[in-house]
Design an enzyme around this catalytic site. Sequence first.
Site, mmCIF file in Angstrom:
data_model
loop_
_atom_site.group_PDB
_atom_site.id
_atom_site.type_symbol
_atom_site.label_atom_id
_atom_site.label_comp_id
_atom_site.label_asym_id
_atom_site.label_seq_id
_atom_site.Cartn_x
_atom_site.Cartn_y
_atom_site.Cartn_z
ATOM 1 N N HIS A 43 0.833 -1.193 0.000
ATOM 2 C CA HIS A 43 0.000 0.000 0.000
ATOM 3 C C HIS A 43 0.877 1.256 0.000
ATOM 4 C CE1 HIS A 43 -2.783 2.930 2.158
ATOM 5 N NE2 HIS A 43 -3.478 2.582 1.093
ATOM 6 N N GLU A 70 1.263 -0.775 -5.283
ATOM 7 C CA GLU A 70 0.159 0.139 -5.558
ATOM 8 C C GLU A 70 0.690 1.511 -5.945
ATOM 9 O OE1 GLU A 70 -3.820 2.062 -3.507
ATOM 10 O OE2 GLU A 70 -1.921 1.989 -2.423
ATOM 11 N N ASP A 72 -1.095 5.275 -6.526
ATOM 12 C CA ASP A 72 -2.154 6.264 -6.714
ATOM 13 C C ASP A 72 -1.628 7.261 -7.738
ATOM 14 O OD1 ASP A 72 -4.116 5.509 -4.591
ATOM 15 O OD2 ASP A 72 -2.382 5.887 -3.311
ATOM 16 N N HIS A 85 -0.808 10.139 -3.416
ATOM 17 C CA HIS A 85 -2.108 9.712 -2.915
ATOM 18 C C HIS A 85 -3.153 10.811 -2.929
ATOM 19 C CE1 HIS A 85 -5.216 8.958 0.175
ATOM 20 N NE2 HIS A 85 -5.199 7.755 -0.370
ATOM 21 N N GLU A 179 -4.202 3.196 -9.110
ATOM 22 C CA GLU A 179 -5.548 3.746 -8.900
ATOM 23 C C GLU A 179 -5.724 5.028 -9.704
ATOM 24 O OE1 GLU A 179 -8.354 5.937 -5.551
ATOM 25 O OE2 GLU A 179 -6.728 4.618 -4.854
#
Length: 353
Positions: A43, A70, A72, A85, A179
């Site tokens: 994460h 991950e 973002d 993020h 994301e």
Amino acid sequence: MATASIKRLLSGVLIMGTVMGNVVPIEPAYAQREAADKIVVAHRGASGYLPEHTLPAVAMAYAMGADFMEQDVVMTRDDQLIVWHDLTLDRNTDVRHQFPGRAREDGRHYVVDFDLAELRQLKVTEGYRLNDNGVEEQIYPQRFPLWQGSFQIHTFAEQLQMVQGMNRASGQDIGIYPEIKSPAFHHDNGKDISTAIIRELKHFGYTSKDSNAYLQTFEFDELKRVHDEVFPALGVELKLVQLMGDDEVYQWMLSASGMRDLAQYADGVGPEKGMIISPDSTRNGLLISSLVSDAHQAGMQVHPYTFRKDEGHIPPYADNFEHMLELFLFEANVDGLFTDFPDRAVEFLRDHD
């Protein structure tokens, strides 16, 4: 207390009693999968140990054995994609000192208002907030100290280059899990961030569902647009994940029929973990919703977020971080999870094997 929507979700709950201190096994129809089949998603990198979304945090998570990294992704004023993020810069940088007077009316500095060259000038640190006296307070006090080290913002392409470079050097095939961050906000600011991200993914060879990549977003309308319009236009078909939180907008998804409808567009769901095991659970009464079983019946995987071992982040129904992982991975039967501490999850699964 659980919110009203979690309680509605738990209307079809599986309430587990205890046998010799352990939760009663799930029905055979939802049989647990092998530990080797579960995935660990780093994460924001190894964000429990180094400032989130920095290249050193990516390298650390890779070395720890995470299955996916991950990212973002947010877009700059000059249409560059960065790994970040927040839509804003205030929580993790010195932007207020470097660029005084550049905040919007809400007092925050937005990524979309800065060019990449400007963002490269910022110093990145652990997350902090300003208290009422304007003093910086670290959000996770036991993590990497504020303002130590030399960390910078980097682009989406730079992280993909790094992951693929480490894959080549190590002979591994570690995946990516980007994301699409707040696509509606980006559209409102004249940016088609989804098309830009997918075009970049295609450039790096992520083009089909066989690619070791998931693409996620919280916004269903955008997920549907990506599936129906952007993918066909770019000749791409990647695995899509619908992120979800405890909000009214996601309520239609939280049933067997809702999951079947969602599965027309998504390959998986990423719920907040309290939507699976209720925060109202106790050691003698674990409350597991039907979310995982409904998603599995619809043919989707389930990757909840976010698993942290910091003080206050171990729910009272779990003895410790590893016990929390045990409950989600092998009692609730999720297919993987997002964690700030990928080493602990990797080690737990190896020991479980």
